[in-house]
Motif scaffolding. Structure first.
Motif, mmCIF file in Angstrom:
data_model
loop_
_atom_site.group_PDB
_atom_site.id
_atom_site.type_symbol
_atom_site.label_atom_id
_atom_site.label_comp_id
_atom_site.label_asym_id
_atom_site.label_seq_id
_atom_site.Cartn_x
_atom_site.Cartn_y
_atom_site.Cartn_z
ATOM 1 N N ILE A 46 0.804 -1.171 -0.138
ATOM 2 C CA ILE A 46 0.026 0.106 -0.035
ATOM 3 C C ILE A 46 0.786 1.201 0.065
ATOM 4 C CG2 ILE A 46 -1.644 1.379 1.369
ATOM 5 C CD1 ILE A 46 -2.546 -1.530 2.463
ATOM 6 N N ILE A 47 1.864 1.324 0.754
ATOM 7 C CA ILE A 47 2.709 2.326 1.065
ATOM 8 C C ILE A 47 3.342 2.863 -0.207
ATOM 9 C CG2 ILE A 47 5.023 3.280 2.046
ATOM 10 C CD1 ILE A 47 3.446 1.926 4.748
ATOM 11 N N ALA A 48 3.811 1.779 -0.935
ATOM 12 C CA ALA A 48 4.461 1.704 -2.083
ATOM 13 C C ALA A 48 3.696 1.860 -3.422
ATOM 14 C CB ALA A 48 5.513 0.502 -2.383
ATOM 15 N N ALA A 49 2.605 1.960 -3.344
ATOM 16 C CA ALA A 49 1.483 1.716 -4.634
ATOM 17 C C ALA A 49 1.720 3.052 -5.153
ATOM 18 C CB ALA A 49 0.112 1.569 -4.143
ATOM 19 N N PRO A 50 1.858 3.348 -6.463
ATOM 20 C CA PRO A 50 2.099 4.602 -7.103
ATOM 21 C C PRO A 50 0.590 5.256 -7.367
ATOM 22 C CG PRO A 50 2.689 3.027 -8.617
ATOM 23 C CD PRO A 50 2.473 2.201 -7.473
ATOM 24 N N GLU A 51 -0.184 4.117 -7.461
ATOM 25 C CA GLU A 51 -1.742 4.328 -7.744
ATOM 26 C C GLU A 51 -2.948 3.808 -6.519
ATOM 27 O OE1 GLU A 51 -2.821 6.688 -9.867
ATOM 28 O OE2 GLU A 51 -1.196 6.694 -11.421
ATOM 29 N N PRO A 52 -2.587 4.341 -5.450
ATOM 30 C CA PRO A 52 -3.461 3.866 -4.389
ATOM 31 C C PRO A 52 -4.909 3.550 -4.672
ATOM 32 C CG PRO A 52 -2.665 5.899 -3.773
ATOM 33 C CD PRO A 52 -2.066 5.863 -5.056
ATOM 34 N N VAL A 53 -5.456 4.265 -5.542
ATOM 35 C CA VAL A 53 -6.937 4.026 -5.820
ATOM 36 C C VAL A 53 -6.891 2.604 -6.868
ATOM 37 C CG1 VAL A 53 -9.087 4.899 -7.055
ATOM 38 C CG2 VAL A 53 -7.555 6.295 -5.557
ATOM 39 N N ALA A 54 -6.198 2.633 -7.723
ATOM 40 C CA ALA A 54 -5.898 1.331 -8.568
ATOM 41 C C ALA A 54 -5.965 0.090 -7.878
ATOM 42 C CB ALA A 54 -4.865 1.555 -9.576
ATOM 43 N N LEU A 55 -4.887 0.189 -6.549
ATOM 44 C CA LEU A 55 -4.735 -0.799 -5.890
ATOM 45 C C LEU A 55 -5.959 -1.269 -5.018
ATOM 46 C CD1 LEU A 55 -3.062 -2.838 -4.293
ATOM 47 C CD2 LEU A 55 -2.315 -1.119 -2.737
ATOM 48 N N MET A 56 -6.668 -0.348 -4.383
ATOM 49 C CA MET A 56 -8.002 -0.528 -3.880
ATOM 50 C C MET A 56 -9.159 -1.254 -4.873
ATOM 51 S SD MET A 56 -10.235 0.823 -1.593
ATOM 52 C CE MET A 56 -12.191 0.733 -1.361
ATOM 53 N N HIS A 57 -9.158 -0.655 -6.094
ATOM 54 C CA HIS A 57 -9.983 -1.162 -6.872
ATOM 55 C C HIS A 57 -9.804 -2.766 -7.127
ATOM 56 C CE1 HIS A 57 -11.762 2.471 -7.629
ATOM 57 N NE2 HIS A 57 -10.964 3.037 -8.702
ATOM 58 N N ALA A 58 -8.538 -3.158 -7.406
ATOM 59 C CA ALA A 58 -7.839 -4.597 -7.551
ATOM 60 C C ALA A 58 -8.291 -5.404 -6.314
ATOM 61 C CB ALA A 58 -6.446 -4.503 -7.722
ATOM 62 N N LEU A 59 -8.167 -4.859 -5.261
ATOM 63 C CA LEU A 59 -8.469 -5.613 -3.968
ATOM 64 C C LEU A 59 -9.944 -5.883 -3.854
ATOM 65 C CD1 LEU A 59 -6.102 -3.872 -1.356
ATOM 66 C CD2 LEU A 59 -5.783 -6.197 -2.448
ATOM 67 N N VAL A 60 -10.776 -4.826 -4.376
ATOM 68 C CA VAL A 60 -12.319 -5.099 -4.173
ATOM 69 C C VAL A 60 -12.735 -6.130 -5.183
ATOM 70 C CG1 VAL A 60 -14.399 -3.791 -4.553
ATOM 71 C CG2 VAL A 60 -12.678 -2.749 -3.418
ATOM 72 N N ALA A 61 -11.986 -5.947 -6.328
ATOM 73 C CA ALA A 61 -12.282 -6.810 -7.422
ATOM 74 C C ALA A 61 -11.951 -8.328 -7.015
ATOM 75 C CB ALA A 61 -11.501 -6.556 -8.673
ATOM 76 N N ALA A 62 -11.193 -8.329 -6.215
ATOM 77 C CA ALA A 62 -10.661 -9.971 -5.901
ATOM 78 C C ALA A 62 -11.595 -10.305 -4.614
ATOM 79 C CB ALA A 62 -9.140 -9.954 -5.539
ATOM 80 N N SER A 63 -12.456 -9.482 -4.155
ATOM 81 C CA SER A 63 -13.411 -9.731 -2.829
ATOM 82 C C SER A 63 -13.825 -11.385 -3.287
ATOM 83 C CB SER A 63 -14.359 -8.845 -2.553
ATOM 84 O OG SER A 63 -14.079 -7.584 -2.415
ATOM 85 N N GLY A 64 -13.967 -11.926 -1.962
ATOM 86 C CA GLY A 64 -14.437 -13.305 -2.004
ATOM 87 C C GLY A 64 -13.452 -14.505 -2.392
ATOM 88 N N ASP A 65 -12.356 -13.976 -3.058
ATOM 89 C CA ASP A 65 -11.336 -14.932 -3.399
ATOM 90 C C ASP A 65 -10.377 -15.383 -2.275
ATOM 91 O OD1 ASP A 65 -12.270 -14.381 -5.665
ATOM 92 O OD2 ASP A 65 -10.336 -13.369 -6.749
ATOM 93 N N ARG A 66 -10.214 -14.528 -1.310
ATOM 94 C CA ARG A 66 -9.475 -15.005 -0.147
ATOM 95 C C ARG A 66 -9.904 -14.275 1.277
ATOM 96 N NH1 ARG A 66 -4.818 -11.314 0.623
ATOM 97 N NH2 ARG A 66 -3.927 -12.454 1.994
ATOM 98 N N GLU A 67 -9.733 -14.995 2.586
ATOM 99 C CA GLU A 67 -9.782 -14.004 3.587
ATOM 100 C C GLU A 67 -8.915 -13.108 3.938
ATOM 101 O OE1 GLU A 67 -12.379 -14.765 5.904
ATOM 102 O OE2 GLU A 67 -13.357 -15.964 4.228
ATOM 103 N N GLY A 68 -9.181 -12.349 4.519
ATOM 104 C CA GLY A 68 -8.365 -11.128 5.236
ATOM 105 C C GLY A 68 -7.454 -10.463 3.985
ATOM 106 N N SER A 69 -8.298 -9.632 3.243
ATOM 107 C CA SER A 69 -7.673 -8.941 2.094
ATOM 108 C C SER A 69 -6.857 -7.756 2.485
ATOM 109 C CB SER A 69 -8.882 -8.663 1.273
ATOM 110 O OG SER A 69 -9.575 -7.616 1.798
ATOM 111 N N ARG A 70 -7.160 -7.339 3.832
ATOM 112 C CA ARG A 70 -6.572 -6.093 4.444
ATOM 113 C C ARG A 70 -7.124 -4.726 3.400
ATOM 114 N NH1 ARG A 70 -3.845 -6.800 9.337
ATOM 115 N NH2 ARG A 70 -3.070 -8.984 9.358
#
Lengths: 122, 179
Positions: free
Chosen positions: B118-142
């Protein structure tokens, strides 16, 4: 028409749903935190059964009175949208936001991107 | 050890000795999520009194919520702590949120890896979108930690000492009345 859709009636979070002409309207009120997220999950599971059994084409979530949505509920909602793509691909989901709660559009943009042709945010 | 939270809502002397305040929680987490509405209300009360922007207040409530939920989900016994402060740092009005909790080696590793990402992400919003898109794939997505940068714009840092994880998140704020 008011449904027997198992609306949530909690102090912190509640739902009120209505089905009319294959259109499901759901008002979400309160705060969705990790304690109330399981209620949302149960409600959405019920809604999925209704959508498939009644051939619902449109779902509208009215969230003007939803003051908080933590990551637990974002994950649950996004996972529900993903499942919906499989079981009811022609269904359209709309979130009606409150312009005074700016977080809603930011948060829902992530959810909209899960299924851009299916989900809209207004 | 079962014990309730210790909470304070009081003024903190900033550089001008008139602005700021804090909400401090020291939790055994026996009560876990039941306390979340109380935490929210305290932060809302403090932000409403001290901040100019309602939107900023909403964002900070969201950030506190995510960090407290992380404490509840991922703490491994012992006491966990959260500090939410409005204070002056280097002459700048700021909001600062700090958490501290014990965690297993596995959870510390997972949290460190995600925080580094998260700290190194050049595009934090893009990282957020990617994590939301992966919802349900694994527990503890942070996902909650990713929101701190993507949606609230908080500057994040963290440290691991032994079996304790400490996270600090901060941002500039505008005091009510421009003081």
């Amino acid at each position: 028409m008011t449904l027997a859709l198992g609306d949530v009636r909690g102090e912190v979070f509640s739902t009120r749903s209505e089905l009319h002409n294959q259109r499901l309207r759901v008002v979400l009120t309160g705060c969705l935190d990790m304690e109330t997220a399981p209620d949302l999950e149960r409600f959405l599971a019920d809604a999925t059964r209704l959508l498939t059994s009644e051939g619902v084409r449109d779902v509208e979530f009215e969230i003007a009175g939803l003051y908080l949505m933590s990551s637990s509920s974002i994950s649950i909602t996004a996972a529900w949208i993903k499942r919906l793509k499989g079981v009811a691909p022609s269904c359209r989901v709309k979130f009606k936001t409150n312009p005074n709660l700016a977080w809603q559009r930011r948060t829902l943009e992530s959810i909209r991107r899960v299924a851009e042709s299916m989900v809209s945010v207004a | 050890m079962a014990s309730g939270p210790r909470r304070t809502l009081g003024r903190v002397a900033g550089l001008d000795e008139s602005w700021g305040g804090c909400v401090r929680l020291n939790l055994g987490f026996k009560d876990r999520g039941r306390l979340l509405p109380s935490v929210r209300n305290l932060v809302v009360e403090l932000c409403s009194e001290c901040l100019d922007s309602n939107e900023r207040a909403q964002q900070l409530v969201l950030a506190v919520q995510e960090l407290v939920e992380n404490l509840v989900k991922y703490s491994d016994g012992g006491r966990s702590a959260l500090d939410f402060e409005l204070l002056q740092l280097d002459g700048q009005p700021c909001a600062r949120i700090r958490t501290s909790n014990r965690a297993s080696a596995t959870r510390l590793g997972d949290a460190s890896a995600m925080l580094d990402r998260i700290i190194a992400a050049p595009e934090p919003v893009a990282l957020m979108h990617a994590l939301v898109a992966a919802s349900g794939d694994r527990e503890g997505s942070r996902l909650g930690l990713a929101r701190l940068r993507a949606e609230v714009g908080l500057e994040l840092r963290y440290g691991v000492e032994g079996d304790r994880l400490e996270i600090e998140a901060r941002c500039a704020v505008q005091p009510r009345g421009g003081s």
